[in-house]
Write an enzyme that holds these catalytic residues in place. Structure first.
Site, PDB file in Angstrom:
ATOM      1  N   THR A  86      21.656 -39.582  -3.470  1.00 21.77           N
ATOM      2  CA  THR A  86      22.783 -38.932  -3.351  1.00 21.77           C
ATOM      3  C   THR A  86      22.999 -38.872  -1.773  1.00 21.77           C
ATOM      4  OG1 THR A  86      21.732 -37.283  -4.895  1.00 21.77           O
ATOM      5  CG2 THR A  86      23.250 -36.312  -3.436  1.00 21.77           C
ATOM      6  N   LYS A 160      28.533 -35.997  -7.895  1.00 21.56           N
ATOM      7  CA  LYS A 160      26.786 -35.568  -7.847  1.00 21.56           C
ATOM      8  C   LYS A 160      27.108 -34.267  -6.831  1.00 21.56           C
ATOM      9  CE  LYS A 160      22.669 -35.291  -7.796  1.00 21.56           C
ATOM     10  NZ  LYS A 160      21.453 -36.264  -7.329  1.00 21.56           N
ATOM     11  N   LYS A 228      18.997 -31.582   2.149  1.00 19.88           N
ATOM     12  CA  LYS A 228      19.894 -32.604   2.742  1.00 19.88           C
ATOM     13  C   LYS A 228      21.111 -32.702   1.813  1.00 19.88           C
ATOM     14  CE  LYS A 228      19.631 -36.449   0.713  1.00 19.88           C
ATOM     15  NZ  LYS A 228      20.056 -37.118  -0.441  1.00 19.88           N
TER      16      LYS A 228
END
Length: 293
Positions: A86, A160, A228
């Site tokens: 990701t 995503k 993150k």
């Protein structure tokens, strides 16, 4: 997750060369028949398709684009990079352009489903890039889960990130419901079982409710990595002029875990942040009902 995904490929008869910064983590794959390389470029020089799944965008850049050891620089013309991290949509587009300049291809293909999805081969895979290449890779993707073509380079990453926004608020709802049920004097396990077949049922509940009740905070997906991801989401929201307050709240709650030194726990550890906010602890529950239930 990467180890489970690789094992599916090996068991299906594909020849694998692998690299990981901690060589011991690759040992189970070596025992299954994989060859261990000493760098990403060495992997690429022996491969037609290179999959990567690492922690942060900086890791993606190093593993794929670094001039002396990056995988792209070992790939033969016609080869394919598939980044399943990701990461940032802009970086996915940059990698695709760099690959095209070397007459190669790059697909961004981040995944959702956690460690259990990787083990079972049931991941959701969001792909961006050349659709014909995604279709050519479909036999490989099918061993890992269900592939979903989202559009041009970077669109897999955008999908995503939208997935992470959805999960973030779902996790907040899950742990808030658990805290509320506990304070209301309900048997929390019975409550979770009752809602699992109704409208509140979810993948997050299926994957994490049992772990929360057992105080099992081992990471299927690290808090650090989720922080993150949510940070990338907020950055993209700023670029788009979007206000998503649920995302911002979830990111702050997960940041609080990181501030308490809990970044290496799994995302289900969010319950700890809500316990601290409310000065309660479910630690004594285990499989028993609450006091007053």
């Amino acid at each position: 997750m990467g180890r489970s995904m690789c094992s599916h490929l090996i068991k299906a008869g594909y020849s694998l060369t692998v690299f990981t910064r901690t060589a011991s983590k690759a040992q189970p794959l070596v025992e299954l028949g994989a060859k261990l390389a000493d760098s990403p470029i060495a992997v690429a020089s022996q491969s037609d398709v290179v999959f990567s799944i690492v922690g942060y965008p900086s890791d993606v850049r190093q593993v794929l684009l670094e001039p002396t050891t990056g995988a792209l620089h070992g790939l033969r013309p016609g080869g394919v990079l598939v980044d399943m991290t990701t990461s940032e949509p802009s970086l996915a587009a940059e990698i695709a352009a760099a690959a095209a300049a070397k007459h190669c291809y790059s697909i961004d293909a981040p995944v959702s489903g956690g460690d259990l999805g990787a083990k079972k081969g049931t991941l959701a895979i969001f792909t961006g890039g050349d659709q014909s290449i995604v279709e050519k890779l479909s036999p490989l993707f099918a061993l890992m889960g269900k592939v979903n073509y989202m559009g041009s380079a970077g669109k897999g990453q955008f999908a995503k990130l939208a997935n992470q926004i959805t999960i973030a608020s779902a996790m907040v709802g899950l742990v808030e419901g658990i805290i509320y049920a506990y304070k209301a004097g309900l048997n929390v396990e019975l409550y979770l079982s009752a809602i699992s077949t109704g409208a509140a049922g979810s993948k997050s509940l299926d994957l994490y409710a049992g772990r929360i009740m057992k105080r099992d905070f081992e990471p299927g997906f690290y808090v650090n990595h989720f922080v993150k991801d949510l940070g990338i989401c907020l950055k993209e929201c700023q670029n788009m002029g979007l206000a998503l307050p649920g995302l911002a709240l979830a990111q702050q709650l997960y940041l609080s875990l990181k501030a308490h030194g809990e970044g290496d726990l799994g995302t289900q550890a969010l319950i700890l942040a809500l316990e601290r906010l409310n000065n309660v602890s479910l630690e004594s529950l285990g499989s028993s009902s609450n006091p007053g239930a």
